[in-house]
Design a protein around this motif. Structure first.
Motif, PDB file in Angstrom:
ATOM      1  N   GLU A   9       0.815  -1.212   0.000  1.00 21.95           N
ATOM      2  CA  GLU A   9       0.000   0.000   0.000  1.00 21.95           C
ATOM      3  C   GLU A   9       0.848   1.260   0.000  1.00 21.95           C
ATOM      4  OE1 GLU A   9      -2.999   0.059   2.998  1.00 21.95           O
ATOM      5  OE2 GLU A   9      -3.978  -1.725   2.234  1.00 21.95           O
ATOM      6  N   THR A  10       2.151   1.106  -0.023  1.00 18.36           N
ATOM      7  CA  THR A  10       3.044   2.254  -0.026  1.00 18.36           C
ATOM      8  C   THR A  10       2.926   2.991  -1.343  1.00 18.36           C
ATOM      9  OG1 THR A  10       4.593   1.130   1.434  1.00 18.36           O
ATOM     10  CG2 THR A  10       5.453   2.989   0.147  1.00 18.36           C
ATOM     11  N   ARG A  11       2.845   4.309  -1.278  1.00 16.66           N
ATOM     12  CA  ARG A  11       2.806   5.121  -2.490  1.00 16.66           C
ATOM     13  C   ARG A  11       3.697   6.327  -2.280  1.00 16.66           C
ATOM     14  NH1 ARG A  11      -1.908   7.765  -6.222  1.00 16.66           N
ATOM     15  NH2 ARG A  11      -0.479   8.170  -7.917  1.00 16.66           N
ATOM     16  N   TYR A  12       4.660   6.486  -3.195  1.00 17.47           N
ATOM     17  CA  TYR A  12       5.553   7.634  -3.165  1.00 17.47           C
ATOM     18  C   TYR A  12       4.901   8.783  -3.921  1.00 17.47           C
ATOM     19  CZ  TYR A  12       8.975   4.248  -1.634  1.00 17.47           C
ATOM     20  OH  TYR A  12       9.639   3.278  -0.932  1.00 17.47           O
ATOM     21  N   ALA A  13       5.066   9.979  -3.425  1.00 14.09           N
ATOM     22  CA  ALA A  13       4.507  11.163  -4.071  1.00 14.09           C
ATOM     23  C   ALA A  13       5.393  11.534  -5.266  1.00 14.09           C
ATOM     24  CB  ALA A  13       4.422  12.319  -3.096  1.00 14.09           C
ATOM     25  N   ARG A  23       3.687   3.598  -6.962  1.00 10.31           N
ATOM     26  CA  ARG A  23       3.374   2.294  -6.364  1.00 10.31           C
ATOM     27  C   ARG A  23       4.263   1.209  -6.964  1.00 10.31           C
ATOM     28  NH1 ARG A  23      -1.202   2.751  -3.441  1.00 10.31           N
ATOM     29  NH2 ARG A  23      -2.720   4.330  -4.007  1.00 10.31           N
ATOM     30  N   SER A  24       4.289   0.062  -6.323  1.00  8.27           N
ATOM     31  CA  SER A  24       5.006  -1.083  -6.874  1.00  8.27           C
ATOM     32  C   SER A  24       4.376  -1.473  -8.206  1.00  8.27           C
ATOM     33  CB  SER A  24       4.932  -2.278  -5.932  1.00  8.27           C
ATOM     34  OG  SER A  24       5.656  -2.028  -4.760  1.00  8.27           O
ATOM     35  N   LEU A  78      -3.816  -3.941 -17.799  1.00  5.08           N
ATOM     36  CA  LEU A  78      -4.460  -3.042 -16.843  1.00  5.08           C
ATOM     37  C   LEU A  78      -4.790  -1.693 -17.470  1.00  5.08           C
ATOM     38  CD1 LEU A  78      -2.247  -3.789 -13.698  1.00  5.08           C
ATOM     39  CD2 LEU A  78      -4.454  -4.810 -14.306  1.00  5.08           C
ATOM     40  N   GLY A  79      -4.987  -1.670 -18.777  1.00  2.00           N
ATOM     41  CA  GLY A  79      -5.336  -0.444 -19.481  1.00  2.00           C
ATOM     42  C   GLY A  79      -4.174   0.503 -19.695  1.00  2.00           C
ATOM     43  N   VAL A  80      -2.956   0.056 -19.441  1.00  2.96           N
ATOM     44  CA  VAL A  80      -1.768   0.898 -19.554  1.00  2.96           C
ATOM     45  C   VAL A  80      -1.126   0.715 -20.927  1.00  2.96           C
ATOM     46  CG1 VAL A  80       0.517   1.316 -18.572  1.00  2.96           C
ATOM     47  CG2 VAL A  80      -1.382   0.746 -17.078  1.00  2.96           C
ATOM     48  N   ALA A  81      -0.666   1.823 -21.511  1.00  2.00           N
ATOM     49  CA  ALA A  81       0.030   1.776 -22.803  1.00  2.00           C
ATOM     50  C   ALA A  81       1.540   1.703 -22.610  1.00  2.00           C
ATOM     51  CB  ALA A  81      -0.330   2.992 -23.652  1.00  2.00           C
ATOM     52  N   ALA A  82       2.057   2.325 -21.550  1.00  2.02           N
ATOM     53  CA  ALA A  82       3.503   2.326 -21.294  1.00  2.02           C
ATOM     54  C   ALA A  82       3.766   2.681 -19.837  1.00  2.02           C
ATOM     55  CB  ALA A  82       4.210   3.319 -22.201  1.00  2.02           C
ATOM     56  N   LEU A  83       4.920   2.214 -19.343  1.00  2.65           N
ATOM     57  CA  LEU A  83       5.335   2.472 -17.961  1.00  2.65           C
ATOM     58  C   LEU A  83       6.830   2.732 -17.914  1.00  2.65           C
ATOM     59  CD1 LEU A  83       3.899  -0.790 -16.465  1.00  2.65           C
ATOM     60  CD2 LEU A  83       3.220   1.392 -15.571  1.00  2.65           C
ATOM     61  N   LEU A  84       7.238   3.591 -17.011  1.00  2.00           N
ATOM     62  CA  LEU A  84       8.641   3.744 -16.666  1.00  2.00           C
ATOM     63  C   LEU A  84       8.775   3.218 -15.244  1.00  2.00           C
ATOM     64  CD1 LEU A  84      11.518   4.796 -17.162  1.00  2.00           C
ATOM     65  CD2 LEU A  84      10.762   7.012 -16.297  1.00  2.00           C
ATOM     66  N   VAL A  85       9.551   2.143 -15.087  1.00  2.35           N
ATOM     67  CA  VAL A  85       9.687   1.484 -13.793  1.00  2.35           C
ATOM     68  C   VAL A  85      11.098   1.710 -13.269  1.00  2.35           C
ATOM     69  CG1 VAL A  85       9.461  -0.690 -12.537  1.00  2.35           C
ATOM     70  CG2 VAL A  85       8.031  -0.271 -14.548  1.00  2.35           C
ATOM     71  N   ARG A  86      11.198   2.211 -12.050  1.00  2.00           N
ATOM     72  CA  ARG A  86      12.490   2.420 -11.423  1.00  2.00           C
ATOM     73  C   ARG A  86      13.138   1.068 -11.123  1.00  2.00           C
ATOM     74  NH1 ARG A  86      10.920   6.525  -6.579  1.00  2.00           N
ATOM     75  NH2 ARG A  86      11.275   4.572  -5.512  1.00  2.00           N
ATOM     76  N   ASP A  88      13.981  -0.159  -8.415  1.00  2.00           N
ATOM     77  CA  ASP A  88      13.420  -0.759  -7.203  1.00  2.00           C
ATOM     78  C   ASP A  88      11.994  -1.269  -7.411  1.00  2.00           C
ATOM     79  OD1 ASP A  88      12.055   1.653  -7.338  1.00  2.00           O
ATOM     80  OD2 ASP A  88      12.617   2.334  -5.339  1.00  2.00           O
ATOM     81  N   GLY A  89      11.491  -1.217  -8.660  1.00  4.06           N
ATOM     82  CA  GLY A  89      10.172  -1.752  -8.975  1.00  4.06           C
ATOM     83  C   GLY A  89       9.034  -0.778  -8.783  1.00  4.06           C
ATOM     84  N   ILE A  90       9.335   0.470  -8.480  1.00  2.00           N
ATOM     85  CA  ILE A  90       8.300   1.497  -8.312  1.00  2.00           C
ATOM     86  C   ILE A  90       8.030   2.154  -9.663  1.00  2.00           C
ATOM     87  CG2 ILE A  90       7.710   3.686  -7.165  1.00  2.00           C
ATOM     88  CD1 ILE A  90       7.808   1.267  -5.269  1.00  2.00           C
ATOM     89  N   VAL A  91       6.753   2.362  -9.975  1.00  2.00           N
ATOM     90  CA  VAL A  91       6.366   3.009 -11.221  1.00  2.00           C
ATOM     91  C   VAL A  91       6.653   4.502 -11.110  1.00  2.00           C
ATOM     92  CG1 VAL A  91       4.450   3.541 -12.791  1.00  2.00           C
ATOM     93  CG2 VAL A  91       4.568   1.295 -11.679  1.00  2.00           C
ATOM     94  N   ALA A  92       7.547   4.999 -11.963  1.00  2.00           N
ATOM     95  CA  ALA A  92       7.886   6.421 -11.978  1.00  2.00           C
ATOM     96  C   ALA A  92       6.930   7.203 -12.870  1.00  2.00           C
ATOM     97  CB  ALA A  92       9.318   6.613 -12.470  1.00  2.00           C
TER      98      ALA A  92
END
Length: 118
Positions: A9-13, A23-24, A78-86, A88-92
């Motif tokens: 449930e952790t979410r970085y601002a 989020r992860s 999940l309806g996503v077209a693209a992601l940038l993942v750090r 550490d596995g967090i979605v940037a």
């Protein structure tokens, strides 16, 4: 309670407003049988492109070894077209829309990895 203990449930601002940002990243199951976690093992940020467009590949090339590009299809995007993942596995950054992906991803990459003007 369990979500807090396990950190799910952790979410970085972050500046991006997409619900996945900060989020992860979901452990997407790709059509080739691999999962997202396998593509993060080398310790680099990952630009995941479900649309397979040339613009995001070119963006990743600007960062050389710091940013890995993966064009793949997943069983559930999940309806996503693209992601940038750090690393550490967090979605940037995440986007549901294909138009202007490169511009938005470029801004997120510059924020996270530093600016690259080639």
């Amino acid at each position: 309670m369990a979500g807090r203990l396990w950190g799910i449930e952790t979410r970085y601002a972050l500046a991006d407003s997409h619900p996945l940002s900060g989020r992860s990243a979901p452990d997407f199951a790709f059509d080739d049988g691999t999962r997202l976690g396998e593509h993060l093992r080398d310790g680099r940020a990952l630009l995941l492109d479900f649309s397979g467009g040339a613009a995001l590949r070119q963006l990743a090339d600007q960062y050389g070894g710091a940013l890995r590009y993966l064009a793949a299809d997943a069983q559930d995007r999940l309806g996503v077209a693209a992601l940038l993942v750090r690393p550490d596995g967090i979605v940037a950054w995440a986007s549901c829309a294909a138009p202007e992906l490169a511009q938005a991803a470029g801004a997120a990459a510059a924020s996270f990895l530093g600016r690259r003007d080639l």
